[in-house]
Design an enzyme around this catalytic site. Structure first.
Site, short mmCIF file in Angstrom:
data_model
loop_
_atom_site.label_atom_id
_atom_site.label_comp_id
_atom_site.label_asym_id
_atom_site.label_seq_id
_atom_site.Cartn_x
_atom_site.Cartn_y
_atom_site.Cartn_z
N ALA A 88 15.38 -101.71 -55.26
CA ALA A 88 15.86 -102.65 -54.35
C ALA A 88 15.60 -102.49 -52.89
CB ALA A 88 17.53 -102.64 -54.37
N TYR A 89 15.43 -101.27 -52.54
CA TYR A 89 14.74 -101.09 -51.16
C TYR A 89 13.34 -101.48 -50.99
CZ TYR A 89 13.51 -98.36 -46.73
OH TYR A 89 13.28 -98.06 -45.60
N ALA A 90 12.48 -101.06 -51.96
CA ALA A 90 10.94 -101.63 -51.92
C ALA A 90 10.96 -103.15 -51.96
CB ALA A 90 10.25 -100.86 -52.88
N SER A 120 12.98 -105.45 -50.80
CA SER A 120 13.54 -105.82 -49.43
C SER A 120 12.21 -105.77 -48.64
CB SER A 120 14.91 -105.32 -49.16
OG SER A 120 14.45 -103.97 -48.51
#
Length: 245
Positions: free
Chosen positions: A153-155, A157
């Site tokens: 999810a972080y990557a 974003s």
């Protein structure tokens, strides 16, 4: 405290970690700095106090980066306190970790709201309000090319942040405003240490060719360059990670 300075920077997420190091470095470079915080007013005011004690100029302003009205107030405060805005350093972000198969969608939506919408909101305001000769410095992550499990999810974003950065650089043709993204590798901040064992931390540090973690000051050095002398660096994603593959 209201005073005009030659150059003015807004640093989002300036209350701790990389944001604080960036705020302190830019203040040492002679910029007036607006230290933005989301929830930690006390730490933001500590950052301001450190800057003032060193002879710099700074104020703290709170707000939600994904709320356009909050961010309008942030930009208004910068203009009111210092007379204009030249640099946006957008470090604010969140990094909950989970395998994609187990991540709940509420967390996914929260990551995208803060990291993607937040970047879009502040970049839009910067595009409208930065003075000629300005610089926008967004923050991505080396994980976009390291593909570390748990960071889906972080990557995702931060991949969106890179797209926003590269397109905005081209859209600001003729404005003399640079737009770049800094992509740190593993950096010794509370956000990085959270949820990791000492063995994991030591292993990550040892894997780097420099045999250590990055420090917030390492990252702030690149931000200082992009915010000031780097006028011919534009529309780039710069990996500041000690050589992580």
């Amino acid at each position: 405290m209201s005073s005009k300075v030659d150059r003015v920077a807004i640093v989002t997420g300036g209350s701790g970690g990389i944001g604080r190091a960036c705020a302190e470095r830019l203040a040492a470079d002679g910029l007036g700095v607006v230290v933005h915080y989301s929830g930690n007013r006390e730490r933001a005011e500590e950052t301001v106090s450190e800057i003032l004690a060193a002879g710099g100029r700074a104020v703290a302003v709170g707000g939600d980066v994904a709320d356009e009205q909050d961010m309008v107030r942030l930009f208004d405060a910068a203009e009111r306190e210092f007379g204009g805005i030249d640099v946006l350093v957008h470090t604010a972000g969140i990094m909950p970790l989970s395998p994609i198969a187990q991540l709940d969608m509420e967390t996914f939506d929260r990551v995208q709201r803060t990291n993607v919408r937040g970047t879009f909101v502040v970049d839009q305001l910067a595009a409208q309000r930065l003075r000629s000769g300005g610089a926008i410095v967004n923050f991505s992550t080396s994980v976009t090319r390291l593909q570390i499990p748990g960071y889906g999810a972080y990557a995702a974003s931060k991949g969106a942040v890179e797209a926003i950065t590269l397109i905005l650089a081209r859209e600001l043709r003729g404005r003399d405003i640079t737009v770049n993204a800094v992509s740190p590798g593993p950096t010794a901040t509370p956000l990085f240490f959270e949820g990791k064992s000492q063995q994991q931390i030591d292993g990550i540090a040892a894997a780097n060719p420099m045999e250590r973690l990055g420090t917030p000051k390492d990252i702030a050095g690149m931000v200082s360059y992009l915010a000031g002398p780097a006028r011919w660096v534009n529309g780039q994603v710069l990996y500041v990670n000690g050589g992580a593959a």
